[in-house]
Every structure is written in C-alpha cells, then in structure tokens.
Design a protein around this motif. Structure first.
Motif, mmCIF file in Angstrom:
data_model
loop_
_atom_site.group_PDB
_atom_site.id
_atom_site.type_symbol
_atom_site.label_atom_id
_atom_site.label_comp_id
_atom_site.label_asym_id
_atom_site.label_seq_id
_atom_site.Cartn_x
_atom_site.Cartn_y
_atom_site.Cartn_z
ATOM 1 N N LEU A 85 1.473 4.064 -3.165
ATOM 2 C CA LEU A 85 1.319 5.520 -3.031
ATOM 3 C C LEU A 85 2.628 6.231 -3.338
ATOM 4 O O LEU A 85 2.646 7.258 -4.022
ATOM 5 C CB LEU A 85 0.834 5.866 -1.623
ATOM 6 N N SER A 86 3.718 5.679 -2.831
ATOM 7 C CA SER A 86 5.041 6.273 -3.050
ATOM 8 C C SER A 86 5.353 6.370 -4.547
ATOM 9 O O SER A 86 5.838 7.390 -5.026
ATOM 10 C CB SER A 86 6.091 5.424 -2.326
ATOM 11 N N GLN A 87 5.071 5.302 -5.277
ATOM 12 C CA GLN A 87 5.380 5.290 -6.709
ATOM 13 C C GLN A 87 4.358 6.058 -7.534
ATOM 14 O O GLN A 87 4.725 6.884 -8.379
ATOM 15 C CB GLN A 87 5.456 3.847 -7.212
ATOM 16 N N ARG A 88 3.091 5.798 -7.310
ATOM 17 C CA ARG A 88 2.051 6.350 -8.175
ATOM 18 C C ARG A 88 1.746 7.827 -7.910
ATOM 19 O O ARG A 88 1.357 8.546 -8.818
ATOM 20 C CB ARG A 88 0.773 5.524 -8.068
ATOM 21 N N LYS A 89 1.920 8.274 -6.679
ATOM 22 C CA LYS A 89 1.554 9.650 -6.337
ATOM 23 C C LYS A 89 2.735 10.533 -5.948
ATOM 24 O O LYS A 89 2.624 11.757 -5.967
ATOM 25 C CB LYS A 89 0.523 9.661 -5.197
ATOM 26 N N LEU A 90 3.869 9.906 -5.600
ATOM 27 C CA LEU A 90 4.967 10.719 -5.083
ATOM 28 C C LEU A 90 6.282 10.499 -5.820
ATOM 29 O O LEU A 90 7.326 10.977 -5.386
ATOM 30 C CB LEU A 90 5.128 10.471 -3.580
ATOM 31 N N GLY A 91 6.234 9.773 -6.931
ATOM 32 C CA GLY A 91 7.354 9.772 -7.865
ATOM 33 C C GLY A 91 8.519 8.837 -7.628
ATOM 34 O O GLY A 91 9.533 8.959 -8.321
ATOM 35 N N ARG A 138 0.835 -1.206 0.000
ATOM 36 C CA ARG A 138 0.000 0.000 0.000
ATOM 37 C C ARG A 138 0.868 1.254 0.000
ATOM 38 O O ARG A 138 0.670 2.171 -0.803
ATOM 39 C CB ARG A 138 -0.897 -0.031 1.241
ATOM 40 N N SER A 139 1.856 1.299 0.900
ATOM 41 C CA SER A 139 2.727 2.468 0.981
ATOM 42 C C SER A 139 3.578 2.629 -0.269
ATOM 43 O O SER A 139 3.772 3.750 -0.757
ATOM 44 C CB SER A 139 3.624 2.361 2.225
ATOM 45 N N LEU A 140 4.099 1.521 -0.796
ATOM 46 C CA LEU A 140 4.897 1.594 -2.025
ATOM 47 C C LEU A 140 4.056 2.051 -3.217
ATOM 48 O O LEU A 140 4.536 2.808 -4.062
ATOM 49 C CB LEU A 140 5.538 0.236 -2.330
#
Length: 163
Positions: free
Chosen positions: A74-80, A70-72
C-alpha cells in the motif's frame, strides 16, 4: 489513573507541538522505515524525522511478515514510497524466545496453537538479511532496488548497515 489516561493527559498538555506537513498521506521523503515495536527504538528521534516525511511500520522484531508486505504494498503502490529501510536492534526481546516454546506456551494457556509465525531469531544480523530478501523477492512490491537494512544498538545509538 491508567497508562492510557496518562497519555491522554500528556496529549492535552502538549497540544500541537509536532512539526511537519500534514496535508498529504504521501511521505515527502518517499521512504518506509520498518522497525521493531521496542520502545527504545525512537524512530523519529533516531533519524531526525518530522511528521509527514516517512511511513513507519512496526512489529515485534521489525521482521518482514505478510502484514508488513501488505503495508509496504500500500505504501509503495498507493502512497508513493520508493525506498525501504529495515531497522532491527540489539537486545531484542524476540531473540529471547523460540518459535516452538512460545507456541507451546500459548497452546497450553488457551488450547489453541497459533497459525502465525513468531519469527524468533538468535542473530539479529541474519534476521535483517532475511527480511531484506523477503522485500527484494516480493512480487507485490514494485520498488525493491533500494532496500537497506541496519542494526541499531540500543545502548550506544549506533547504526550498523547489514550487507
């Protein structure tokens, strides 16, 4: 004085001493480091990181669980972020328990058996390999071509890459 009170006092005394860029939630190195919650794994010091360079995700054992996915995501899809570094370590407390024994203990104490996996392991190199495969095979993560795993020796500070 509680431990939290000690930490708050230290924060007031230290002030703003952490170098780095705080303008954006997007890490400048575009990397997520997934590691154990063990206090001996001092991620910022080990890699010379400064604030704003990396996402640091921690849990017991540094294993890839659903919440880490879940965190990864968000990290990849929304925070680059584009790279994933998995860092587990020697002498991990998670290698001292077994899945069933820990769940039995919790059930005996509370009357409830946890539905989540403990993710206990005996061999840290095998655990790193499993975690790397979970990331590489995850459909929710668009960037799985640069996933690397390491074992950190808590006594020597040496990092060994896991193939």
């Amino acid at each position: 004085m509680t431990a939290i009170d000690v930490l708050l006092k230290r924060n007031r005394e230290l002030g703003d001493v952490a170098p780095g860029d705080r303008r954006s939630p997007q890490p400048s190195l575009r990397v997520a480091v997934l590691t154990c919650m063990d206090a001996r794994v001092r991620v910022f010091e080990i890699f010379g990181l400064i604030q704003g360079e990396s996402h640091v995700l921690r849990n017991a054992g540094g294993v890839v669980t659903d919440d880490m996915i879940r965190s990864l995501a968000l990290s990849q899809r929304k925070l680059g972020t584009r790279e994933v570094m998995i860092v587990q370590h020697t002498d991990c407390g998670l290698s001292l328990v077994t899945e069933d024994d820990f769940k039995d203990e919790l059930e005996a104490d509370t009357g409830l058996r946890p539905t989540w996996a403990v993710e206990a392991f005996r061999e840290v190199f095998d655990s790193v390999r499993r975690s790397m495969q979970r990331v590489k095979r995850c459909d929710f993560l668009p960037h799985t071509d640069n996933v690397r795993g390491f074992v950190y020796d808590v006594k020597t500070g040496e990092l060994t890459e896991v193939e």
